[in-house]
Design an enzyme around this catalytic site. Structure first.
Site, PDB file in Angstrom:
ATOM      1  NE  ARG B 256     -32.944  20.759 -16.786  1.00 58.35           N
ATOM      2  CZ  ARG B 256     -33.689  19.918 -17.490  1.00 58.35           C
ATOM      3  NH1 ARG B 256     -34.208  20.282 -18.639  1.00 58.35           N
ATOM      4  NH2 ARG B 256     -33.906  18.690 -17.067  1.00 58.35           N
ATOM      5  CG  HIS B 260     -38.013  22.318 -17.827  1.00 57.03           C
ATOM      6  ND1 HIS B 260     -37.485  23.288 -18.638  1.00 57.03           N
ATOM      7  CD2 HIS B 260     -39.354  22.552 -17.793  1.00 57.03           C
ATOM      8  CE1 HIS B 260     -38.465  24.063 -19.095  1.00 57.03           C
ATOM      9  NE2 HIS B 260     -39.604  23.644 -18.592  1.00 57.03           N
ATOM     10  CE1 TYR B 269     -34.896  15.281 -18.510  1.00 61.44           C
ATOM     11  CE2 TYR B 269     -37.102  14.907 -17.653  1.00 61.44           C
ATOM     12  CZ  TYR B 269     -35.994  15.709 -17.777  1.00 61.44           C
ATOM     13  OH  TYR B 269     -35.973  16.938 -17.174  1.00 61.44           O
TER      14      TYR B 269
END
Lengths: 320, 357
Positions: B256, B260, B269
């Site tokens: 990815r 998200h 993160y």
């Protein structure tokens, strides 16, 4: 034919399966064993691959049924006991109930989930719950609970003809409790319409499922003149019939086996309060199980509403 | 006595490497240069729609959006392997499969604008709408596949799940049902390494996600999910196997590259170095290298294609923006009939002008 509720449900499934080749039954032990209560007895022999024993996974059973319904079958999943149906709550709430709405009717989920409910049969822990209220809170579901063999057959056949997800609650205590004359052929009972069990002037008692016969018995013993209304369909609620009766009697009592707090009785009381407050001359009374988890069967006779509690409530209400 | 009663292993497939070199022995015979060019174009188109959505979301013109940036090869490769009568059951991120299946782009944008009307999939497209509750679609796909077997159709069901989704119970239940019922289904794990902020390593201690199918007794395989040809082949083979009553689980390893959804910030993160490393392995670079090497592609062709795609996308956005919502539709599609109490509620909104925007 003179049959009990269990045979009436079996007969309804049999007739519907004859009529519609797309109906499949699935669940734990529904095949050769005929289900733990024998509701599907004989159907596996007759319909072979249309009666499917599944792995032991309630969410799996409902999720797969939703897929079947999406692809043109008409699944009738059985959840062995309502106490285990919570595992499938996700699939029921997030998908079965909302698939039509979220796709603006492009897809629908014609499916009848059958499950035994309620207590009074000294069953094991988690085998006696009455879980209708949380399901009734979910828009898109139809919740049905019959109180007699005749109603069970007619309501189930109607459910099997509908394009909606239906939860069909079968009171275990009533499976074999009594027999009734039931037509051999197919017939439908209207969904969303309550049924007058008795007509009277002094009081309205709204009930369903296991409590119907108990209420009827108390009313007869006390020789009171009451409208006794059996909801038959819990959701969508037949508000019209309830309000019609309240306007006549001015007194309302709701009796169910599920816990009191946030229950079906609360919903009915709220509607009476909102729409018929000037027609009533007494507080609305709910007689239901106390607001606590279903006890072990050793204590259930105190938990399930009984003739004594219902009788007392009637006396109290008639004093107003 | 002790004896070994079971042994298993997982194969990994890659046909086109990061530099655009092809393993000729594995290359399916129907994949010629034109087909590879078509794959390239579909990936570019998907990426352009994706970029458009990100931009529309930032302008407040669509709702929260889950991008596909970096994962296009898994989606286009598998979509191209499907036959027209095969059935597609997505999670919430397989937009490129919808594009491949000729789902009207206008409806896609209506969906992204957060109106249910966008999920009205045309009858001639074998697909079901986006599913948000993670992993629940696997069970639906198994039921749909059961119906294909029951009705003796020739269709195979392809469904998708993310790496995070493989931690959910419905994923295991679905594979287990599929194995027992021997239904025509292919389950594709689009392993993009991140479930929002939680990395793949924190989802399971298992070496691969593919091996999760072993316990369900179904065939499993891993593929380079950024290699569109590899994905195509593995899915094509899986479809043939599924038709033969053997369900397959595929783990497509991708990444990815974006957020998200538009509601999170990955710099919080995850290490940007990791993202940069994966950027070298993304699906388009290798395809572009291959096509240029074969003299099938140049900057001019690229520009012309982008111009054409932009036009298509802008027209669809324009149509979607002229969509007129009807709040009454909320009430009218709950049941197959109109219950009295719902009608009362609808009437109350109507009579009090609560539907006026």
């Amino acid at each position: 034919m003179l049959i009990n509720m269990l045979n009436a449900i079996n007969n309804a499934l049999d007739l519907a399966m004859q009529e519609n080749q797309d109906i499949v039954l699935l669940g734990e032990d529904v095949g050769k064993d005929g289900g733990v209560f024998r509701v599907t007895d004989g159907l596996f022999d007759k319909y072979k691959n249309r009666v499917i024993d599944t792995p032991l996974a309630e969410d799996g059973i409902i999720g797969v049924s939703i897929g079947m319904a999406l692809a043109g079958l008409r699944p009738v999943p059985e959840i062995q006991f309502a106490g285990f149906m919570w595992l499938s709550f996700n699939q029921i709430v997030n998908h079965a109930a909302r698939y039509r709405s979220r796709t603006r009717s492009r897809f629908s989920i014609p499916m009848v989930i059958r499950t035994p409910v309620s207590g009074g049969v000294r069953a094991l822990e988690h085998h006696s719950e009455s879980p209708e209220a949380p399901y009734a809170n979910i828009g898109g579901l139809v919740i049905i609970e019959p109180s007699s063999p005749y109603d069970a057959k007619g309501l189930l056949i109607k459910a099997l003809h509908m394009q909606d997800p239906v939860i069909f609650l079968e009171p275990t205590k009533l499976y074999r409790l009594f027999k009734q004359e039931v037509p051999e052929n197919m017939y439908e009972i209207e969904i969303g319409k309550a049924n007058y069990i008795a007509k009277g002037d002094d009081l309205t008692i709204i009930t369903y499922g296991t409590m119907v016969n108990i209420v009827k018995s108390v009313a007869e013993k006390k020789q009171i003149s009451a409208d006794i209304i059996d909801l038959r369909t819990i959701a969508p609620l037949d508000e019209k019939t309830i309000l019609e009766s309240i306007k006549k009697t001015g007194k309302a009592m709701i009796v169910h086996e599920a816990p009191t707090s946030f229950g079906v009785g609360a919903e009915i009381s709220a509607r009476i309060a909102e729409k018929a407050i000037y027609d009533i001359s007494a507080p609305i009374i709910r007689i239901a199980a106390p607001s606590l988890p279903y006890p072990y069967p050793g204590y259930e006779k105190f938990y399930v509403p009984n003739e004594l509690r219902i009788g007392k409530a009637i006396e109290k209400l008639l004093k107003y | 006595m002790i004896k070994k009663v079971f042994e298993a292993s997982i194969n990994y497939v890659q046909i086109m490497d990061n530099d655009g070199n092809i393993d000729e022995q594995l290359l399916p015979k129907e994949i010629d240069n034109q087909k590879i060019l078509e794959m390239y174009k579909q990936i570019v188109f998907a990426r352009m729609v994706d970029a458009k959505c990100m931009s529309l979301q930032r302008q407040g013109r669509i709702a929260t959006y889950a991008p596909i940036y970096g994962e296009e090869a898994t989606q286009i490769g598998s979509a191209m392997a499907m036959n027209e009568n095969d059935i597609f059951v997505p999670n919430f991120r397989q937009h490129a499969v919808f594009f491949n299946r000729k789902f009207p782009l206008e409806l896609f944008f209506i969906y992204e604008k957060a109106f249910e009307e966008g999920t009205k999939i045309p009858e001639n497209i074998n697909a079901y709408p986006w599913i948000v509750p993670v992993s629940t679609q696997i069970l639906h796909a198994v039921g749909i596949a059961y119906a294909q077997k029951f009705k003796n159709t020739d269709s195979v069901v392809l469904t998708y799940i993310g790496d995070g989704g493989t931690s959910e119970g419905n994923f295991y239940e679905g594979m287990n049902f599929a194995g027992i019922f021997k239904v025509p289904i292919v389950i594709i794990i689009e392993n993009n390494q991140w479930a929002i902020s939680v990395p793949r390593s924190k989802q399971t201690n298992a070496e691969t996600l593919a091996q999760k199918g072993i316990a369900a007794g179904i065939d499993c395989i891993q593929v380079d999910g950024n290699d569109v040809i590899g994905v195509y082949k593995v899915v094509k083979d899986a479809i043939a196997s599924a038709k033969n009553s053997k369900p397959v689980l595929i783990e497509a390893i991708t990444y990815r590259l974006g957020v998200h959804t538009t509601s999170d910030d990955p710099t919080k993160y995850r290490d940007e170095n990791e993202v940069n490393e994966w950027k070298l392995k993304e699906p388009l670079i290798r395809l572009n290298k291959f096509l240029v090497k074969k003299q099938l592609w140049d900057n001019e062709k690229q520009k012309a294609m982008e111009l054409e795609f932009s036009k298509t996308i802008d027209e669809a956005v324009e149509k979607a923006e002229s969509f007129k919502p009807d709040p009454k539709s909320m009430f009218e599609h709950v049941y197959s009939f109109m219950p009295d109490i719902l009608k009362q509620e609808e009437d109350e909104f109507e009579m009090n002008n609560f539907f006026v925007d």
